[in-house]
Design a protein around this motif. Sequence first.
Motif, short mmCIF file in Angstrom:
data_model
loop_
_atom_site.label_atom_id
_atom_site.label_comp_id
_atom_site.label_asym_id
_atom_site.label_seq_id
_atom_site.Cartn_x
_atom_site.Cartn_y
_atom_site.Cartn_z
N ARG A 1 9.18 -14.57 58.34
CA ARG A 1 9.98 -14.54 57.11
C ARG A 1 10.48 -13.13 56.84
O ARG A 1 9.83 -12.15 57.22
CB ARG A 1 9.17 -15.07 55.93
CG ARG A 1 8.72 -16.50 56.09
CD ARG A 1 8.05 -17.04 54.85
NE ARG A 1 9.00 -17.28 53.76
CZ ARG A 1 9.71 -18.40 53.65
NH1 ARG A 1 9.60 -19.36 54.53
NH2 ARG A 1 10.52 -18.57 52.63
N LEU A 2 11.63 -13.04 56.21
CA LEU A 2 12.22 -11.77 55.83
C LEU A 2 12.22 -11.67 54.32
O LEU A 2 12.74 -12.55 53.64
CB LEU A 2 13.66 -11.68 56.36
CG LEU A 2 14.48 -10.46 55.92
CD1 LEU A 2 13.94 -9.20 56.58
CD2 LEU A 2 15.95 -10.66 56.28
N GLN A 3 11.61 -10.60 53.79
CA GLN A 3 11.56 -10.41 52.35
C GLN A 3 12.59 -9.35 51.95
O GLN A 3 12.62 -8.25 52.50
CB GLN A 3 10.17 -9.98 51.89
CG GLN A 3 10.02 -9.93 50.37
CD GLN A 3 8.61 -9.59 49.93
OE1 GLN A 3 8.22 -8.42 49.98
NE2 GLN A 3 7.86 -10.60 49.51
N THR B 1 13.55 -17.48 55.74
CA THR B 1 12.92 -17.81 57.01
C THR B 1 13.86 -17.40 58.14
O THR B 1 15.02 -17.80 58.17
CB THR B 1 12.63 -19.32 57.12
OG1 THR B 1 11.75 -19.69 56.06
CG2 THR B 1 11.97 -19.65 58.45
N LEU B 2 13.35 -16.59 59.07
CA LEU B 2 14.17 -16.14 60.19
C LEU B 2 14.29 -17.26 61.22
O LEU B 2 13.33 -17.96 61.52
CB LEU B 2 13.54 -14.91 60.84
CG LEU B 2 13.52 -13.63 59.98
CD1 LEU B 2 12.64 -12.58 60.62
CD2 LEU B 2 14.94 -13.09 59.81
N LYS C 1 12.40 -8.75 63.59
CA LYS C 1 13.28 -9.60 62.78
C LYS C 1 14.11 -10.56 63.62
O LYS C 1 15.12 -11.10 63.19
CB LYS C 1 14.23 -8.72 61.94
CG LYS C 1 13.50 -7.85 60.92
CD LYS C 1 14.47 -6.98 60.15
CE LYS C 1 13.73 -6.08 59.16
NZ LYS C 1 14.66 -5.16 58.44
N HIS C 2 13.66 -10.82 64.86
CA HIS C 2 14.36 -11.73 65.78
C HIS C 2 15.82 -11.31 65.95
O HIS C 2 16.74 -12.12 65.84
CB HIS C 2 14.30 -13.17 65.26
CG HIS C 2 12.93 -13.77 65.30
ND1 HIS C 2 11.99 -13.45 66.26
CD2 HIS C 2 12.34 -14.69 64.50
CE1 HIS C 2 10.88 -14.14 66.04
NE2 HIS C 2 11.06 -14.90 64.97
N ALA D 1 24.54 -4.11 64.06
CA ALA D 1 25.38 -4.58 62.93
C ALA D 1 24.56 -4.75 61.66
O ALA D 1 25.12 -5.09 60.61
CB ALA D 1 26.04 -5.90 63.30
N HIS D 2 23.23 -4.52 61.74
CA HIS D 2 22.34 -4.69 60.59
C HIS D 2 22.40 -6.11 60.04
O HIS D 2 22.54 -6.33 58.84
CB HIS D 2 22.67 -3.68 59.48
CG HIS D 2 22.66 -2.25 59.92
ND1 HIS D 2 21.50 -1.61 60.29
CD2 HIS D 2 23.66 -1.35 60.10
CE1 HIS D 2 21.78 -0.36 60.65
NE2 HIS D 2 23.08 -0.19 60.56
N THR D 3 22.31 -7.07 60.96
CA THR D 3 22.34 -8.48 60.57
C THR D 3 21.09 -9.19 61.09
O THR D 3 20.43 -8.72 62.02
CB THR D 3 23.58 -9.20 61.12
OG1 THR D 3 23.62 -9.06 62.56
CG2 THR D 3 24.85 -8.65 60.52
#
Length: 270
Positions: free
Chosen positions: A3-5, A17-18, A164-165, A173-175
Amino acid sequence: MKRLQIKTAQNVDINFTLANVGQRLLAFLIDNVIKFAYIYFAIKFLNFNLIGDTFNDDQWSIAAIDILIFLPVTFYSLYSEILLDGQTIGKKFLKIKVINVDGFKPSITDYIIRWFLRVIDFNFFSLIFIYFASLGLDSNFQLIIVCFLIGKLIGFLLIVLTKKHQRFGDIMAHTVVIYLKDTVKFTDTILEQITDTYKPVYPAVIRLSDNDARIIKETFYKATKMRDYKTLIKLRSKIIEVTEIKSVHTNDKEFIDIVLKDYNFYTQSM
Protein backbone atom coordinates in the motif's frame (compact mmCIF):
# COMPACT_ATOMS: atom_id res chain seq x y z
CA MET A 1 -0.60 -6.26 -1.65
CA LYS A 2 1.62 -3.31 -0.87
CA ARG A 3 0.00 0.00 0.00
CA LEU A 4 1.03 3.59 -0.64
CA GLN A 5 0.23 6.18 2.02
CA ILE A 6 -0.13 9.79 0.87
CA LYS A 7 -0.50 12.79 3.17
CA THR A 8 -2.65 15.51 1.63
CA ALA A 9 -2.25 19.26 2.06
CA GLN A 10 -4.87 19.01 4.81
CA ASN A 11 -2.69 16.43 6.67
CA VAL A 12 -5.14 13.65 5.85
CA ASP A 13 -3.60 10.24 5.15
CA ILE A 14 -4.99 8.42 2.12
CA ASN A 15 -3.99 4.80 1.43
CA PHE A 16 -3.81 3.36 -2.07
CA THR A 17 -3.22 -0.27 -2.98
CA LEU A 18 -0.30 -0.61 -5.39
CA ALA A 19 -0.89 -2.75 -8.48
CA ASN A 20 1.26 -5.88 -8.40
CA VAL A 21 3.39 -7.26 -11.22
CA GLY A 22 0.73 -9.83 -12.17
CA GLN A 23 -1.92 -7.16 -12.73
CA ARG A 24 0.45 -4.98 -14.70
CA LEU A 25 1.66 -7.94 -16.79
CA LEU A 26 -1.91 -8.93 -17.68
CA ALA A 27 -2.73 -5.32 -18.62
CA PHE A 28 0.46 -5.24 -20.72
CA LEU A 29 -0.56 -8.44 -22.52
CA ILE A 30 -4.08 -7.16 -23.22
CA ASP A 31 -2.67 -3.92 -24.65
CA ASN A 32 -0.27 -5.88 -26.85
CA VAL A 33 -3.09 -8.09 -28.15
CA ILE A 34 -4.90 -4.88 -29.15
CA LYS A 35 -1.79 -3.54 -30.88
CA PHE A 36 -1.11 -6.80 -32.72
CA ALA A 37 -4.77 -6.94 -33.78
CA TYR A 38 -4.44 -3.44 -35.24
CA ILE A 39 -1.29 -4.45 -37.13
CA TYR A 40 -2.95 -7.63 -38.41
CA PHE A 41 -6.01 -5.81 -39.75
CA ALA A 42 -3.87 -3.00 -41.16
CA ILE A 43 -1.78 -5.48 -43.15
CA LYS A 44 -4.81 -7.58 -44.15
CA PHE A 45 -7.11 -4.81 -45.35
CA LEU A 46 -4.77 -2.08 -46.58
CA ASN A 47 -3.54 -2.48 -50.13
CA PHE A 48 0.19 -1.80 -49.82
CA ASN A 49 0.72 -2.65 -53.49
CA LEU A 50 -1.70 0.14 -54.37
CA ILE A 51 0.28 2.52 -52.17
CA GLY A 52 3.47 1.52 -54.00
CA ASP A 53 1.85 2.08 -57.40
CA THR A 54 0.41 5.43 -56.29
CA PHE A 55 3.85 6.78 -55.36
CA ASN A 56 5.61 5.09 -58.31
CA ASP A 57 7.65 2.94 -55.92
CA ASP A 58 9.14 6.02 -54.25
CA GLN A 59 10.64 4.29 -51.20
CA TRP A 60 10.76 7.43 -49.07
CA SER A 61 7.07 8.17 -49.64
CA ILE A 62 6.09 4.55 -49.03
CA ALA A 63 8.14 4.51 -45.80
CA ALA A 64 6.41 7.72 -44.67
CA ILE A 65 2.98 6.16 -45.31
CA ASP A 66 4.01 3.04 -43.40
CA ILE A 67 5.08 5.15 -40.44
CA LEU A 68 1.76 7.04 -40.44
CA ILE A 69 -0.20 3.79 -40.55
CA PHE A 70 1.67 2.31 -37.59
CA LEU A 71 1.89 5.48 -35.46
CA PRO A 72 -1.21 4.47 -33.43
CA VAL A 73 0.68 1.38 -32.24
CA THR A 74 3.84 3.32 -31.39
CA PHE A 75 2.03 5.95 -29.31
CA TYR A 76 -0.79 3.71 -28.03
CA SER A 77 0.25 3.77 -24.36
CA LEU A 78 0.95 7.50 -24.37
CA TYR A 79 -2.30 8.79 -25.86
CA SER A 80 -4.36 6.14 -24.05
CA GLU A 81 -3.08 7.19 -20.62
CA ILE A 82 -3.55 10.88 -21.43
CA LEU A 83 -7.08 10.48 -22.82
CA LEU A 84 -8.25 7.82 -20.33
CA ASP A 85 -6.91 9.57 -17.23
CA GLY A 86 -3.96 7.27 -16.49
CA GLN A 87 -5.33 4.10 -18.03
CA THR A 88 -4.92 2.07 -21.20
CA ILE A 89 -7.62 -0.41 -22.22
CA GLY A 90 -5.62 -3.15 -20.50
CA LYS A 91 -5.26 -1.11 -17.31
CA LYS A 92 -8.97 -0.26 -17.41
CA PHE A 93 -9.85 -3.95 -17.70
CA LEU A 94 -7.60 -4.82 -14.73
CA LYS A 95 -8.85 -1.80 -12.73
CA ILE A 96 -5.40 -0.24 -12.35
CA LYS A 97 -4.35 3.35 -12.98
CA VAL A 98 -1.30 5.61 -13.16
CA ILE A 99 -1.14 8.43 -10.59
CA ASN A 100 1.53 10.79 -9.33
CA VAL A 101 3.39 9.59 -6.20
CA ASP A 102 1.80 12.52 -4.34
CA GLY A 103 -1.69 11.32 -5.25
CA PHE A 104 -2.35 13.85 -8.00
CA LYS A 105 -3.15 13.31 -11.66
CA PRO A 106 0.13 13.04 -13.63
CA SER A 107 0.97 15.83 -16.02
CA ILE A 108 1.31 15.25 -19.76
CA THR A 109 5.08 15.54 -19.25
CA ASP A 110 4.94 12.71 -16.69
CA TYR A 111 3.09 10.51 -19.16
CA ILE A 112 5.62 11.32 -21.91
CA ILE A 113 8.58 10.47 -19.65
CA ARG A 114 7.19 7.10 -18.55
CA TRP A 115 6.23 6.26 -22.15
CA PHE A 116 9.60 7.24 -23.61
CA LEU A 117 11.53 5.26 -20.99
CA ARG A 118 9.80 2.05 -22.05
CA VAL A 119 12.87 1.86 -24.31
CA ILE A 120 14.93 1.05 -21.20
CA ASP A 121 12.28 -0.94 -19.36
CA PHE A 122 11.47 -3.29 -22.21
CA ASN A 123 13.75 -2.72 -25.19
CA PHE A 124 17.19 -1.51 -24.03
CA PHE A 125 18.96 -4.85 -24.39
CA SER A 126 17.00 -5.53 -27.56
CA LEU A 127 19.20 -2.84 -29.12
CA ILE A 128 22.29 -4.68 -27.85
CA PHE A 129 20.85 -7.90 -29.28
CA ILE A 130 20.42 -6.28 -32.69
CA TYR A 131 23.94 -4.85 -32.52
CA PHE A 132 25.61 -8.17 -31.71
CA ALA A 133 23.45 -10.01 -34.22
CA SER A 134 24.56 -7.56 -36.91
CA LEU A 135 28.17 -8.44 -36.12
CA GLY A 136 27.41 -12.10 -36.72
CA LEU A 137 28.83 -13.34 -33.41
CA ASP A 138 27.54 -16.88 -33.71
CA SER A 139 29.78 -18.16 -30.91
CA ASN A 140 28.06 -15.86 -28.43
CA PHE A 141 24.55 -16.50 -29.72
CA GLN A 142 23.30 -17.91 -26.41
CA LEU A 143 24.64 -14.87 -24.54
CA ILE A 144 22.90 -12.61 -27.04
CA ILE A 145 19.60 -14.44 -26.50
CA VAL A 146 19.99 -14.12 -22.71
CA CYS A 147 20.65 -10.36 -23.04
CA PHE A 148 17.57 -10.05 -25.24
CA LEU A 149 15.32 -11.85 -22.76
CA ILE A 150 16.70 -9.96 -19.74
CA GLY A 151 16.18 -6.69 -21.59
CA LYS A 152 12.54 -7.56 -22.14
CA LEU A 153 12.16 -8.32 -18.42
CA ILE A 154 13.91 -5.28 -16.92
CA GLY A 155 10.66 -3.37 -16.41
CA PHE A 156 8.98 -6.32 -14.73
CA LEU A 157 11.99 -7.06 -12.53
CA LEU A 158 12.00 -3.45 -11.32
CA ILE A 159 8.27 -3.67 -10.56
CA VAL A 160 8.92 -6.76 -8.42
CA LEU A 161 12.00 -5.43 -6.64
CA THR A 162 11.21 -1.75 -6.03
CA LYS A 163 9.37 -0.59 -2.92
CA LYS A 164 6.55 1.11 -4.82
CA HIS A 165 6.38 -1.40 -7.72
CA GLN A 166 7.89 1.13 -10.13
CA ARG A 167 9.58 0.44 -13.40
CA PHE A 168 12.35 2.85 -14.48
CA GLY A 169 9.86 5.05 -16.35
CA ASP A 170 7.73 5.36 -13.20
CA ILE A 171 10.73 6.26 -11.07
CA MET A 172 11.83 9.04 -13.41
CA ALA A 173 8.28 10.36 -13.94
CA HIS A 174 7.43 10.12 -10.20
CA THR A 175 4.41 7.94 -10.90
CA VAL A 176 2.97 4.74 -9.46
CA VAL A 177 0.28 2.34 -10.64
CA ILE A 178 -2.54 1.72 -8.18
CA TYR A 179 -5.34 -0.83 -7.91
CA LEU A 180 -8.71 0.90 -8.01
CA LYS A 181 -11.07 -1.77 -6.74
CA ASP A 182 -10.57 -1.21 -3.03
CA THR A 183 -8.90 2.17 -2.86
CA VAL A 184 -10.31 4.80 -0.56
CA LYS A 185 -13.36 6.59 -1.91
CA PHE A 186 -12.92 10.27 -2.65
CA THR A 187 -16.02 11.06 -0.63
CA ASP A 188 -14.45 9.41 2.43
CA THR A 189 -11.93 12.28 2.67
CA ILE A 190 -12.34 16.01 3.09
CA LEU A 191 -11.08 16.50 -0.46
CA GLU A 192 -13.36 18.02 -3.07
CA GLN A 193 -12.98 17.96 -6.84
CA ILE A 194 -12.34 21.51 -7.99
CA THR A 195 -11.08 22.77 -11.34
CA ASP A 196 -8.06 24.99 -11.95
CA THR A 197 -10.42 27.83 -12.89
CA TYR A 198 -12.52 27.54 -9.74
CA LYS A 199 -13.38 30.91 -8.12
CA PRO A 200 -13.99 30.80 -4.33
CA VAL A 201 -16.92 32.68 -2.81
CA TYR A 202 -16.37 32.59 0.96
CA PRO A 203 -12.81 33.42 2.16
CA ALA A 204 -13.99 33.10 5.79
CA VAL A 205 -14.02 29.29 5.45
CA ILE A 206 -10.37 29.31 6.57
CA ARG A 207 -11.74 29.69 10.09
CA LEU A 208 -12.75 26.03 9.88
CA SER A 209 -10.37 23.25 10.88
CA ASP A 210 -9.74 20.01 9.00
CA ASN A 211 -11.87 18.22 11.56
CA ASP A 212 -14.68 20.76 11.06
CA ALA A 213 -14.53 20.19 7.30
CA ARG A 214 -14.60 16.41 7.75
CA ILE A 215 -17.65 16.57 10.06
CA ILE A 216 -19.43 19.00 7.72
CA LYS A 217 -18.80 16.76 4.71
CA GLU A 218 -19.89 13.56 6.46
CA THR A 219 -23.06 15.21 7.79
CA PHE A 220 -23.77 16.88 4.47
CA TYR A 221 -23.55 13.65 2.45
CA LYS A 222 -25.62 11.67 4.93
CA ALA A 223 -28.32 14.34 5.19
CA THR A 224 -28.43 14.75 1.41
CA LYS A 225 -28.73 11.01 0.88
CA MET A 226 -31.53 10.73 3.46
CA ARG A 227 -33.17 13.98 2.29
CA ASP A 228 -32.90 15.23 5.85
CA TYR A 229 -33.55 18.91 5.18
CA LYS A 230 -33.78 19.83 8.88
CA THR A 231 -30.20 18.66 9.42
CA LEU A 232 -29.06 20.64 6.37
CA ILE A 233 -30.66 23.79 7.82
CA LYS A 234 -28.94 23.21 11.18
CA LEU A 235 -25.62 22.51 9.47
CA ARG A 236 -25.87 25.70 7.43
CA SER A 237 -26.67 27.72 10.57
CA LYS A 238 -23.71 26.21 12.44
CA ILE A 239 -21.29 26.99 9.58
CA ILE A 240 -22.49 30.61 9.46
CA GLU A 241 -22.19 30.87 13.24
CA VAL A 242 -18.60 29.60 13.29
CA THR A 243 -17.29 31.39 10.19
CA GLU A 244 -19.51 34.50 10.29
CA ILE A 245 -20.08 34.06 6.56
CA LYS A 246 -22.70 36.21 4.88
CA SER A 247 -24.33 33.68 2.59
CA VAL A 248 -25.20 34.63 -0.98
CA HIS A 249 -26.85 31.24 -1.56
CA THR A 250 -30.47 30.69 -0.56
CA ASN A 251 -30.29 26.93 -1.15
CA ASP A 252 -28.78 24.99 1.81
CA LYS A 253 -27.21 22.26 -0.35
CA GLU A 254 -25.59 24.75 -2.71
CA PHE A 255 -24.24 26.80 0.18
CA ILE A 256 -22.65 23.84 2.00
CA ASP A 257 -21.25 22.42 -1.23
CA ILE A 258 -19.56 25.77 -2.03
CA VAL A 259 -18.22 26.02 1.53
CA LEU A 260 -16.51 22.62 1.17
CA LYS A 261 -15.07 23.51 -2.23
CA ASP A 262 -13.85 26.90 -0.94
CA TYR A 263 -12.20 25.23 2.05
CA ASN A 264 -10.32 22.88 -0.28
CA PHE A 265 -9.36 25.76 -2.56
CA TYR A 266 -7.78 27.83 0.22
CA THR A 267 -6.11 24.98 2.10
CA GLN A 268 -4.65 23.39 -1.05
CA SER A 269 -3.20 26.70 -2.25
CA MET A 270 -1.48 27.49 1.05
